[in-house]
Design a protein around this motif. Sequence first.
Motif, PDB file in Angstrom:
ATOM      1  N   CYS A 104       0.313   3.119   3.713  1.00 48.12           N
ATOM      2  CA  CYS A 104       0.806   2.560   4.982  1.00 48.12           C
ATOM      3  C   CYS A 104       1.881   1.495   4.795  1.00 48.12           C
ATOM      4  O   CYS A 104       2.489   1.048   5.764  1.00 48.12           O
ATOM      5  CB  CYS A 104      -0.356   1.982   5.787  1.00 48.12           C
ATOM      6  N   CYS A 141      -4.986  -0.533   6.241  1.00 53.43           N
ATOM      7  CA  CYS A 141      -5.516   0.805   6.539  1.00 53.43           C
ATOM      8  C   CYS A 141      -6.846   1.092   5.825  1.00 53.43           C
ATOM      9  O   CYS A 141      -7.471   2.116   6.073  1.00 53.43           O
ATOM     10  CB  CYS A 141      -4.487   1.880   6.185  1.00 53.43           C
ATOM     11  N   CYS A 154      -6.887  -1.771   1.029  1.00 49.92           N
ATOM     12  CA  CYS A 154      -5.737  -2.203   1.825  1.00 49.92           C
ATOM     13  C   CYS A 154      -6.212  -2.970   3.053  1.00 49.92           C
ATOM     14  O   CYS A 154      -7.089  -2.509   3.783  1.00 49.92           O
ATOM     15  CB  CYS A 154      -4.909  -0.989   2.251  1.00 49.92           C
ATOM     16  N   CYS A 206       0.846  -1.195   0.000  1.00 45.72           N
ATOM     17  CA  CYS A 206       0.000   0.000   0.000  1.00 45.72           C
ATOM     18  C   CYS A 206       0.884   1.250   0.000  1.00 45.72           C
ATOM     19  O   CYS A 206       1.855   1.341   0.753  1.00 45.72           O
ATOM     20  CB  CYS A 206      -0.869  -0.037   1.257  1.00 45.72           C
TER      21      CYS A 206
END
Length: 147
Positions: free
Chosen positions: A60, A74, A71, A57
């Motif tokens: 994050c 997150c 994701c 991602c």
Amino acid sequence: MKISEVRVKMVANKDDRLKAFCSMTLDNDFVIRDVKVIEGAGGLFVAMPSRKMSDHCEKCGGKNHLRAKYCNNCGTSLSENRGRQDVKGRVKLHADIAHPINAQCRKDIQEMIIAAYAEELKRSEAPDYKPVDLDDYDYEGDVPETT
Ligand SMILES: [Zn+2]
């Protein structure tokens, strides 16, 4: 290199594109498992053992499968088709773990596996058929894209 043994475990679900798991032994010395026989648009083909590819991602750094829309870590929305694409523009979702590196070897393996599969298919029609035991495979319900 000689393929000294092929073992075929039929997959029970008749509607599935995945027809069988195989193991193949090279020169009586080395075993490769998780070789798959798959029904593709152009007939049966052999898929080498593969792993799902993933990426990270951008927000994050969390690890996600390429098909994930959000994701895992997150929840950020991820762009679709963000994987590397093949010549036909399809996103590559799997990477082979072990595979032949020339066309002749690929052809030889393909022919031996398909022949062993055809034999096992014939055997499996007998009423007293006992499936080959190849231990448990972590089949997650998806098969590699047709090559
Ligand atoms: Zn994230």
